[in-house]
Design an enzyme around this catalytic site. Structure first.
Site, PDB file in Angstrom:
ATOM      1  N   SER A  56      30.437  41.323  31.380  1.00 33.19           N
ATOM      2  CA  SER A  56      31.382  41.135  32.270  1.00 33.19           C
ATOM      3  C   SER A  56      31.948  39.634  32.262  1.00 33.19           C
ATOM      4  CB  SER A  56      30.764  41.401  33.557  1.00 33.19           C
ATOM      5  OG  SER A  56      29.964  40.385  33.887  1.00 33.19           O
ATOM      6  N   SER A  58      32.414  37.345  34.532  1.00 34.23           N
ATOM      7  CA  SER A  58      32.114  36.532  35.535  1.00 34.23           C
ATOM      8  C   SER A  58      31.800  34.810  35.230  1.00 34.23           C
ATOM      9  CB  SER A  58      30.779  36.754  36.300  1.00 34.23           C
ATOM     10  OG  SER A  58      29.676  36.693  35.540  1.00 34.23           O
ATOM     11  N   LYS A 122      24.485  33.557  35.343  1.00 41.53           N
ATOM     12  CA  LYS A 122      25.183  32.821  36.159  1.00 41.53           C
ATOM     13  C   LYS A 122      25.058  31.043  36.054  1.00 41.53           C
ATOM     14  CE  LYS A 122      26.800  36.522  38.348  1.00 41.53           C
ATOM     15  NZ  LYS A 122      28.194  37.000  38.141  1.00 41.53           N
ATOM     16  N   SER A 214      33.377  37.144  40.591  1.00 40.11           N
ATOM     17  CA  SER A 214      32.122  36.809  40.077  1.00 40.11           C
ATOM     18  C   SER A 214      31.316  37.374  41.322  1.00 40.11           C
ATOM     19  CB  SER A 214      31.468  35.563  39.884  1.00 40.11           C
ATOM     20  OG  SER A 214      30.242  35.152  39.611  1.00 40.11           O
TER      21      SER A 214
END
Length: 268
Positions: A56, A58, A122, A214
């Site tokens: 993804s 993010s 993250k 995100s």
């Protein structure tokens, strides 16, 4: 069980020829080397480095869809979630051994607290006890706005695979880590004005660098505060990268679609 080879002689009689001793020794040695290689790979994956890929966007612009990276598992010590297929283990061990807490600015892989199984990646933004808030797109830590400087717009793909330019900033966290962030929706995105989050003891506040795209600790129902126990490791290096629209198995497209400049680059 016959371990030899059969052949028919000129008189029609069948005789058994046993395999040469050197042949079985060679087979045993091959099997031995294969088992040793598997054990070494298992130890490396369990204790040292584990490969992950980015599915993804993010963490754009730091990490791109199609990046493949190594995560160091020893950096934060080891918990149950350091083991492969941890969600299926019958025991419920808690805590960490040889623990070293994540630092602000680290990009880390962790198990989603909601199910303790899904891998998320993250950036560490808030440490235990910190107060985190976003005000008109500006990150605030412990009541102070984090320094950010507008730089050249970033080109990315929208939901229709069209190239668009979005605002990009250099953000400097307390402690000195500087990294790029983008604001796809400017400073009026859904998560650009938040409540004040107080990070509980033993937990961390995680955010993506693609601030308007995100799902992270700002969404308490989906991610929320991440327990230290759930950390898997720190992202260290990109070992392969390919255009997000190209499956990695299509080797014939590598010359044109591999992002050669990202291979073996360190992650900050």
């Amino acid at each position: 069980m016959n371990t030899g080879q059969a052949r028919v002689d000129r008189e029609g009689k069948t005789e058994i020829r046993t395999a040469e001793p050197g042949t079985w020794a060679s087979i045993r040695e091959t099997v031995k080397v294969g088992v040793q290689a598997l054990l070494i790979a298992l130890v490396v994956r369990t204790l040292l480095f584990q490969p992950f890929n980015i599915p993804s966007g993010s963490l754009i612009p730091t990490l791109l869809i199609g990046d493949y990276l190594f995560v160091s598992k020893y950096t934060y010590g080891y918990s149950k979630y350091s083991l492969p297929l941890s969600e299926y283990l019958p025991f419920q061990a808690h805590g960490r051994v040889w623990a070293a807490e994540p630092k602000r600015g680290d990009i880390a892989v962790f198990k989603l607290p909601k199910d303790n199984a899904t891998d998320y990646i993250k950036r560490v933004i808030g440490l235990p006890g910190d107060k985190i808030q976003v005000v008109e797109g500006v990150l605030n830590i412990n009541g102070k706005p984090v320094k950010r400087e507008r730089i050249a717009d970033y080109e990315t793909l929208d939901a229709f695979d069209q190239v668009v330019k979005v605002p990009q900033y250099m953000e400097t966290l307390p402690g000195g880590v500087t990294h790029r962030v983008i604001e796809r929706d400017g400073d009026r995105g859904f998560w650009d004005n938040t409540e004040v989050y107080t990070v509980p003891p033993g937990h961390f506040f995680m955010m993506g660098d693609n601030r308007d795209n995100s799902t992270d600790s700002r969404d308490l129902a989906s991610v929320g505060y991440v327990p230290f126990e759930n950390f898997v490791g720190r992202a260290e290096m990109i070992f392969f990268s390919i255009d997000e629209r190209t499956p990695a198995w299509q080797i014939w497209r590598w010359p044109a679609d591999v992002r050669w400049g990202r291979i073996f680059s360190t992650i900050h």
